[in-house]
Design a protein around this motif. Structure first.
Motif, PDB file in Angstrom:
ATOM      1  N   ARG A 117      65.267 -40.769 -24.775  1.00 56.67           N
ATOM      2  CA  ARG A 117      65.731 -40.711 -23.393  1.00 56.67           C
ATOM      3  C   ARG A 117      66.181 -39.294 -23.071  1.00 56.67           C
ATOM      4  O   ARG A 117      66.515 -38.983 -21.942  1.00 56.67           O
ATOM      5  N   MET A 118      66.220 -38.457 -24.120  1.00 59.72           N
ATOM      6  CA  MET A 118      66.671 -37.075 -23.936  1.00 59.72           C
ATOM      7  C   MET A 118      65.521 -36.118 -24.193  1.00 59.72           C
ATOM      8  O   MET A 118      64.527 -36.473 -24.813  1.00 59.72           O
ATOM      9  N   TYR A 122      69.301 -31.627 -25.216  1.00 62.94           N
ATOM     10  CA  TYR A 122      69.975 -32.905 -25.424  1.00 62.94           C
ATOM     11  C   TYR A 122      69.392 -33.635 -26.626  1.00 62.94           C
ATOM     12  O   TYR A 122      70.111 -34.271 -27.387  1.00 62.94           O
ATOM     13  N   VAL A 133      75.540 -39.560 -38.196  1.00 61.89           N
ATOM     14  CA  VAL A 133      76.008 -40.942 -38.334  1.00 61.89           C
ATOM     15  C   VAL A 133      75.421 -41.562 -39.599  1.00 61.89           C
ATOM     16  O   VAL A 133      76.138 -42.176 -40.401  1.00 61.89           O
TER      17      VAL A 133
ATOM     18  N   PHE B 228      80.547 -29.909 -30.231  1.00 61.78           N
ATOM     19  CA  PHE B 228      79.362 -30.561 -29.665  1.00 61.78           C
ATOM     20  C   PHE B 228      79.742 -31.859 -28.969  1.00 61.78           C
ATOM     21  O   PHE B 228      79.339 -32.129 -27.833  1.00 61.78           O
ATOM     22  N   ILE B 231      81.667 -31.170 -25.695  1.00 56.69           N
ATOM     23  CA  ILE B 231      80.930 -30.678 -24.524  1.00 56.69           C
ATOM     24  C   ILE B 231      79.936 -31.707 -23.998  1.00 56.69           C
ATOM     25  O   ILE B 231      79.674 -31.751 -22.807  1.00 56.69           O
ATOM     26  N   ILE B 232      79.411 -32.545 -24.888  1.00 53.44           N
ATOM     27  CA  ILE B 232      78.488 -33.563 -24.396  1.00 53.44           C
ATOM     28  C   ILE B 232      79.254 -34.609 -23.589  1.00 53.44           C
ATOM     29  O   ILE B 232      78.845 -35.006 -22.493  1.00 53.44           O
ATOM     30  N   ILE B 236      78.017 -30.696 -20.071  1.00 53.90           N
ATOM     31  CA  ILE B 236      77.705 -29.322 -20.449  1.00 53.90           C
ATOM     32  C   ILE B 236      77.985 -28.389 -19.282  1.00 53.90           C
ATOM     33  O   ILE B 236      77.549 -28.621 -18.164  1.00 53.90           O
ATOM     34  N   LEU B 270      80.827 -39.616 -33.039  1.00 53.60           N
ATOM     35  CA  LEU B 270      79.399 -39.329 -32.874  1.00 53.60           C
ATOM     36  C   LEU B 270      78.719 -40.411 -32.043  1.00 53.60           C
ATOM     37  O   LEU B 270      77.846 -40.122 -31.209  1.00 53.60           O
ATOM     38  N   LEU B 271      79.131 -41.666 -32.277  1.00 50.55           N
ATOM     39  CA  LEU B 271      78.539 -42.757 -31.498  1.00 50.55           C
ATOM     40  C   LEU B 271      78.935 -42.636 -30.030  1.00 50.55           C
ATOM     41  O   LEU B 271      78.125 -42.894 -29.131  1.00 50.55           O
ATOM     42  N   MET B 273      79.416 -39.869 -28.496  1.00 50.15           N
ATOM     43  CA  MET B 273      78.548 -38.829 -27.955  1.00 50.15           C
ATOM     44  C   MET B 273      77.151 -39.367 -27.679  1.00 50.15           C
ATOM     45  O   MET B 273      76.564 -39.099 -26.618  1.00 50.15           O
ATOM     46  N   LEU B 274      76.613 -40.148 -28.629  1.00 47.82           N
ATOM     47  CA  LEU B 274      75.272 -40.706 -28.420  1.00 47.82           C
ATOM     48  C   LEU B 274      75.259 -41.621 -27.199  1.00 47.82           C
ATOM     49  O   LEU B 274      74.311 -41.611 -26.410  1.00 47.82           O
ATOM     50  N   LEU B 277      75.162 -39.554 -24.189  1.00 45.57           N
ATOM     51  CA  LEU B 277      73.832 -38.957 -24.044  1.00 45.57           C
ATOM     52  C   LEU B 277      72.834 -39.950 -23.478  1.00 45.57           C
ATOM     53  O   LEU B 277      71.969 -39.600 -22.677  1.00 45.57           O
ATOM     54  N   VAL B 278      72.953 -41.211 -23.898  1.00 44.62           N
ATOM     55  CA  VAL B 278      71.989 -42.215 -23.451  1.00 44.62           C
ATOM     56  C   VAL B 278      72.293 -42.666 -22.027  1.00 44.62           C
ATOM     57  O   VAL B 278      71.400 -42.761 -21.186  1.00 44.62           O
ATOM     58  N   ILE B 279      73.581 -42.909 -21.756  1.00 49.30           N
ATOM     59  CA  ILE B 279      73.927 -43.510 -20.467  1.00 49.30           C
ATOM     60  C   ILE B 279      74.060 -42.469 -19.381  1.00 49.30           C
ATOM     61  O   ILE B 279      73.588 -42.636 -18.262  1.00 49.30           O
ATOM     62  N   PRO B 281      73.662 -38.449 -19.477  1.00 45.75           N
ATOM     63  CA  PRO B 281      73.480 -37.199 -20.223  1.00 45.75           C
ATOM     64  C   PRO B 281      74.254 -36.028 -19.627  1.00 45.75           C
ATOM     65  O   PRO B 281      74.528 -35.060 -20.321  1.00 45.75           O
ATOM     66  N   THR B 282      74.607 -36.082 -18.348  1.00 43.96           N
ATOM     67  CA  THR B 282      75.343 -34.963 -17.779  1.00 43.96           C
ATOM     68  C   THR B 282      76.837 -35.043 -18.105  1.00 43.96           C
ATOM     69  O   THR B 282      77.586 -34.169 -17.693  1.00 43.96           O
ATOM     70  N   ARG B 288      74.999 -30.515 -13.011  1.00 45.37           N
ATOM     71  CA  ARG B 288      73.599 -30.121 -13.006  1.00 45.37           C
ATOM     72  C   ARG B 288      73.114 -29.945 -14.441  1.00 45.37           C
ATOM     73  O   ARG B 288      73.889 -29.896 -15.379  1.00 45.37           O
ATOM     74  N   ASP B 289      71.815 -29.848 -14.560  1.00 45.62           N
ATOM     75  CA  ASP B 289      71.148 -29.807 -15.846  1.00 45.62           C
ATOM     76  C   ASP B 289      70.798 -28.359 -16.172  1.00 45.62           C
ATOM     77  O   ASP B 289      69.956 -27.773 -15.531  1.00 45.62           O
TER      78      ASP B 289
END
Lengths: 335, 291
Positions: A117-118, A122, A133, B228, B231-232, B236, B270-271, B273-274, B277-279, B281-282, B288-289
């Motif tokens: 999805r990235m 990203y 993980v 990381f 910022i995620i 970002i 970490l989870l 962050m993931l 990222l999935v739901i 990402p901004t 903005r990207d």
């Protein structure tokens, strides 16, 4: 199209006779190589061959334009899985290796759902997080992963009896040949995949993903495919490593190791299949032979870092671009 | 139980304050220059070693050592900008890779200068305070220094970015470097300022926490992972997001560490962050990207 993919390709390279002779020479050199090395250098040669598979498989993923920071963890998945299959479940080692590679591919398939999805940066960060993980799970769960100390006493490849000759794969030279065969076949398969329709689609997705989608290519599906194939071979390299050194642990597959793979790929260049191979071979020789001989043991990472910076600043196309230039010069000789 | 909860809360505030220093510097560098500075954890490490050298070995006052650390690491930042990031301005992946090379160099220099063994330096003060007036909830004065310094520095940075001419130039560069250049803003100048401030903030974080942690050449590794995640989660390029995410992540991490264990806390982070990222990402605050 393939000619454009592998840049250069002068007249000399296209003559089949020359090419065949080149491969023959290369094969002879690789077969003869271990007999000119000291014991520790033979071990390095084994790791080098395994790392060639690791970095060439990594390049397949980069064909789609995505740079992962989790490839070494995926390698570790292959190693751990193969170790568990053979040690805890009693699967014969060669089958366990294959099962390890398939496990790595399966894990990659599952990870592809969130990760693809990235894109771009990203994906880089996401793959890093996913890899961490997995690594922390190895560290946390003593059963079945052995915790921070990892798994030990992994069975080695059983002796091969060929009539009167017994091949003992505990010997570095025998294991070197085994790896050489496995890796050669794997690299050939990866090469064929790149030259196939699928490989061309990977290139299309890298350079023009919206255009590719507009003509009906599912970029998600092809990115996943590249990721799964690359992970299969990374897992295979991990299994080859695990049954040679007999132990796997979480630190063996940390981001520091990943940095090395990245360095090999970048320094060698990723436009051709031989670029990353050049990178890993040249840097391993510099690191293990030249710097070790000079006795700079503690300072080796410093040199490594300096080489990395210098190659990005002064040779952004990688070592492979030198090959192209040399070939052009060879083709123009006498003009 | 209330005491434990309050104590964990206090520990979380401390963790948030130094993580925010690191993450805001990281975001500032990314925002203005578009470079992921993988060596950011090593800048933190360099700040800690500056205190080892100036305070523990040369026996200068602690705050002199912290100031020296900030300037020293800021100068390393300037060196990185000039030698590494400026020639690679149009190549974001290149900037990431050279920062990895630089990280290896900094680690090796630390090993050569100080050895791989862990350094312990005596904190300048052993005093502790009781927070909320409760006997069992304590805050070492050294940790309070970190919290106060973080609030002051980040507040100062916020005023600098909002009120000063340089600050406005910096924000303009972060939004659109080309348009900023057309308005007569020097991109090189903005990059220098961002890199100096960003690196110095990491250096200050390392210097202030030096008496509280184990110092070794590879201490930057977990720090970059933390940066990381922050910022995620924060988004970002968003400084406010980095601060909010630092507080959020520090609280989650501290509470999970207290009630489960440290590795589980890392996994949860970490989870988290993931998931972001999935739901989204901004991130929480990203608009903005830039990637």
């Amino acid at each position: 199209m393939p000619e454009r993919v592998t840049e250069g390709g002068g007249a000399a390279a296209r003559r089949p006779g020359t090419r065949l002779a080149g491969f023959g020479l290369l094969a002879a050199a690789l077969v003869a190589l271990p007999h000119f090395l000291s014991f520790s250098q033979k071990e390095i040669a084994v790791f080098l061959v395994i790392n060639v598979l690791l970095v060439v498989s990594y390049r397949l993923l980069t064909l789609t334009g995505e740079w992962s920071l989790g490839h070494v963890v995926i390698m570790g998945v292959g190693g751990y899985a193969s170790a568990i299959f053979s040690k805890a479940l009693g699967v014969p080692v060669p089958l366990a290796m294959l099962a390890g590679a398939i496990t790595a591919a399966a894990v990659a398939f599952v990870l592809a759902f969130p990760l693809f999805r990235m894109k771009g940066f990203y994906f880089l960060i996401g793959s890093f997080a996913a890899g961490e993980v997995i690594r922390l799970l190895w560290k946390r769960f003593r059963i079945p992963f052995g915790g921070p100390k990892g798994l030990k006493l992994i069975p080695s490849v059983p002796d091969l009896e060929l009539g009167p000759i017994t091949i003992d794969f505990f010997e570095p030279v025998s294991y070197y040949y085994l790896c050489l065969i496995v890796v050669s076949i794997s690299v050939f398969i990866l090469y064929r995949i790149e030259r196939s329709r699928i490989g061309l689609t990977f290139h299309a997705i890298h350079w023009q993903d919206h255009l590719a989608e507009s003509v009906g290519v599912s970029t998600w599906r092809y990115r996943t495919l590249a990721f799964v194939i690359a992970s299969f071979f990374a897992g295979l390299s991990g299994a080859l490593l695990a049954h040679y050194i007999g132990t796997v642990n979480p630190n063996r597959f940390d981001v520091g190791e990943m940095v090395f793979v990245l360095i090999w790929a970048i320094v060698g260049g990723t436009a051709t299949i031989y670029g990353p191979v050049l990178g890993v071979v040249v840097l391993t020789i510099i690191n293990e032979v030249v710097l070790r001989q000079l006795g700079f043991d503690q300072m080796r990472p410093l040199f490594y870092g300096a080489i990395l910076i210098a190659s990005i600043l002064f040779l952004p196309q990688g070592l492979e671009s030198l090959v192209g230039k040399a070939r052009d010069a060879w083709a123009r000789r006498g003009e | 139980m209330t005491e434990l909860l309050l104590q964990t809360l206090v520990n979380g505030v401390y963790a948030a304050s130094y993580m925010a220093l690191i993450a805001v510097g990281f975001v500032l560098i990314f925002g203005v220059m578009g470079v992921i500075n993988f060596a950011h954890g090593e800048l933190y490490m360099a700040g800690a070693y500056a205190v080892v050298f100036v305070y523990a070995e040369r026996e200068f006052p602690f705050f002199v050592a912290v100031a020296a650390g900030a300037i020293f690491v800021g100068l390393i930042g300037l060196l990185m900008e000039r030698a590494l990031f400026r020639p690679l301005r149009d190549n974001p992946l290149g900037g990431l890779i050279v920062s990895i090379g630089f990280l290896l160099i900094l680690q090796t220099l630390a090993v050569l200068g100080f050895g791989v063994r862990m350094e312990h330096i005596p904190p300048p003060t052993q005093q502790t305070l009781n927070v909320f007036g409760i006997e069992g909830v304590i805050l070492p004065l050294q940790r309070l220094y970190v919290i106060v310094a973080s609030v002051l520095l980040l507040g100062g940075l916020w005023v600098f970015l909002r009120r000063s001419k340089f600050g406005v130039a910096l924000r303009a560069c972060a939004q659109d470097p080309e348009a900023a250049a057309l308005q007569g803003i020097s991109i090189n100048q903005a990059a220098r300022i961002a890199m100096f401030i960003g690196a110095a903030l990491a250096g200050v974080a390392g210097a202030l926490t030096a008496p509280l942690v184990r110092i070794h050449p590879f201490m930057g590794h977990p720090v970059i992972i933390t940066a990381f995640i922050i910022i995620i989660v924060g988004g970002i390029g968003s400084l406010e997001g980095a601060v909010v995410a630092a507080v959020l992540y520090a609280m989650v991490h501290t509470f999970v560490t207290t009630f489960f264990d440290g590795v589980i806390a890392d996994i949860v982070g970490l989870l988290l962050m993931l998931l972001v990222l999935v739901i989204r990402p901004t991130g929480l605050f990203g608009i903005r990207d830039r990637a």
